[in-house]
Design a protein around this motif. Structure first.
Motif, mmCIF file in Angstrom:
data_model
loop_
_atom_site.group_PDB
_atom_site.id
_atom_site.type_symbol
_atom_site.label_atom_id
_atom_site.label_comp_id
_atom_site.label_asym_id
_atom_site.label_seq_id
_atom_site.Cartn_x
_atom_site.Cartn_y
_atom_site.Cartn_z
ATOM 1 N N ILE A 44 4.408 -42.547 92.335
ATOM 2 C CA ILE A 44 4.065 -42.207 90.953
ATOM 3 C C ILE A 44 2.965 -41.151 90.964
ATOM 4 N N PRO A 45 3.187 -39.993 90.324
ATOM 5 C CA PRO A 45 2.144 -38.954 90.308
ATOM 6 C C PRO A 45 0.910 -39.431 89.559
ATOM 7 N N SER A 46 -0.236 -38.986 90.019
ATOM 8 C CA SER A 46 -1.494 -39.403 89.415
ATOM 9 C C SER A 46 -1.631 -38.821 88.014
ATOM 10 N N SER A 47 -1.995 -39.671 87.062
ATOM 11 C CA SER A 47 -2.196 -39.213 85.685
ATOM 12 C C SER A 47 -3.565 -38.569 85.513
ATOM 13 N N ARG A 48 -4.410 -38.698 86.533
ATOM 14 C CA ARG A 48 -5.753 -38.120 86.462
ATOM 15 C C ARG A 48 -5.804 -36.720 87.061
ATOM 16 N N PHE A 49 -4.650 -36.172 87.378
ATOM 17 C CA PHE A 49 -4.621 -34.846 87.994
ATOM 18 C C PHE A 49 -5.163 -33.805 87.021
ATOM 19 N N LYS A 50 -6.152 -33.055 87.459
ATOM 20 C CA LYS A 50 -6.757 -32.028 86.612
ATOM 21 C C LYS A 50 -6.055 -30.697 86.864
ATOM 22 N N ARG A 51 -5.501 -30.154 85.814
ATOM 23 C CA ARG A 51 -4.811 -28.879 85.951
ATOM 24 C C ARG A 51 -5.810 -27.780 86.296
ATOM 25 N N ALA A 91 1.384 -25.584 80.939
ATOM 26 C CA ALA A 91 0.062 -24.951 80.948
ATOM 27 C C ALA A 91 -0.630 -25.168 82.288
ATOM 28 N N GLY A 92 -1.124 -24.086 82.877
ATOM 29 C CA GLY A 92 -1.836 -24.179 84.145
ATOM 30 C C GLY A 92 -0.950 -24.235 85.367
ATOM 31 N N LYS A 93 0.366 -24.282 85.177
ATOM 32 C CA LYS A 93 1.286 -24.332 86.314
ATOM 33 C C LYS A 93 1.583 -22.915 86.800
ATOM 34 N N ASN A 94 1.580 -22.739 88.120
ATOM 35 C CA ASN A 94 1.908 -21.449 88.722
ATOM 36 C C ASN A 94 3.325 -21.506 89.284
ATOM 37 N N ILE A 95 4.176 -20.588 88.851
ATOM 38 C CA ILE A 95 5.577 -20.564 89.271
ATOM 39 C C ILE A 95 5.860 -19.250 89.986
#
Length: 324
Positions: free
Chosen positions: A151-158, A177-181
């Protein structure tokens, strides 16, 4: 009897033969060999009639068909810890495991080992993992059984975006938002050493080239869609379809090729200074072999303040009306 049931019958026939075969080769290791041999004899003396009854039971309840190559690799009995470990071949992991699949396998193995091992804790493994761990979280009974490591962490800071358009009205805080593709819309040109020429990497097919088609929908549609959702899209190939190129560089204050200008103005307190490291310089294209334009020039820097003391201007000379 249909083909699926026949396969199921054959599978469990191989399964039971595997148990008997492993047992006869002293795979089960215990201190009291005579007592364990008597228990194993009970398994090996099962009649074909009993097996046939179990086949009918399995044929009705088996949720999946295992590959024909699936087999038992080893069976180990730990008398001290009262643990019975059954190691299955990797082919068992090829099927989608569900709760009913795991329950069925444990039930069938317990039935085959009989009452002699009813006080043993049984553990069935495939690929070195207990088979219950092969069930995806989505198909488990409840949240308490979920594998938290999946389960991915919900506290991940973008992370902060590399570039932000401060004038845009669409600076989203959710979505992408904040994702690099990193997006490649095709392979492009490459130099064919045998033919000594530049050419597309993909062959011609029905008067089209795969290297050209993706660009027709990624540039005008896909990339803007991702950026409007908040993503930062990086493309190794040039995204601009404009054939004219305008370069404004500090090493060419008045560029003889593009006619563009670069102007710096030192302030009363702050001045522009030249960096020691090499940087981009337009040089004299076309570039020669091993000539790197990003090492042909220099770069400038200055400190900043709230009054905008030191300033600079990039003034391009646009050669033709169009979209740049």
């Amino acid at each position: 009897m249909n083909k699926a049931l026949i396969k199921t019958h054959l599978f469990f026939l191989i399964l039971l033969i595997g148990i008997v075969g492993c047992s006869s080769k002293d795979v089960i290791k215990e201190q009291d060999k005579e007592q364990e041999e008597e228990k194993l004899e009970d398994i090996s003396e099962m009649t074909e009639e009993v097996l046939e009854v179990k086949f009918e039971h399995v044929a009705k309840s088996l949720p999946v068909i295992f590959p024909p190559s699936a087999k038992i690799e080893s069976i180990n009995a730990d008398r001290m810890n009262r643990l019975l470990e059954i190691n299955l071949s990797k082919e068992f992991s090829y099927v989608p495991f569900r709760n009913e699949t795991v329950e069925m396998l444990y039930e069938e193995f317990r039935d085959e080992f009989g009452s002699g091992y009813e006080d043993y804790k049984m553990q069935i493994k495939a690929l070195g993992y207990p088979i219950e761990q092969l069930i995806p979280n989505y198909f488990r009974s409840g949240y308490a059984e979920y594998d938290q490591s999946r389960i991915p962490s919900s506290r991940f800071k973008r992370p902060d975006p590399v570039v932000r358009n401060v004038n845009s009205k669409n600076n989203s805080s959710k979505g992408l938002a904040g994702k690099n593709i990193l997006l490649w819309h095709s392979h492009g040109w490459y130099h064919n050493l045998k033919l000594e020429r530049w050419e597309w990497q993909r062959p011609r097919l029905f008067q089209s080239v795969e290297d050209l088609i993706p660009m027709s929908f990624t540039i005008p549609y896909l990339i803007p869609m991702l950026e409007n959702a908040g993503a930062n899209v990086f493309i190794p190939r040039e995204r601009d379809v404009q054939t004219n190129e305008v370069i404004v560089d500090n090493d060419s204050p008045t560029n003889l090729i593009t006619k563009s200008r670069f102007i710096v103005r030192d302030g009363e307190r702050l001045v522009w200074q030249k960096e020691n490291e090499p940087a981009f310089g337009i040089g004299e294209p076309p570039y020669k072999e091993n000539e790197n334009p990003f090492k042909l020039g220099s770069s400038l820097f200055t400190y900043s303040n709230l009054t905008g003391d030191a300033q600079c201007e990039w003034i391009p000379e646009i050669p033709q009306t169009g979209e740049y």
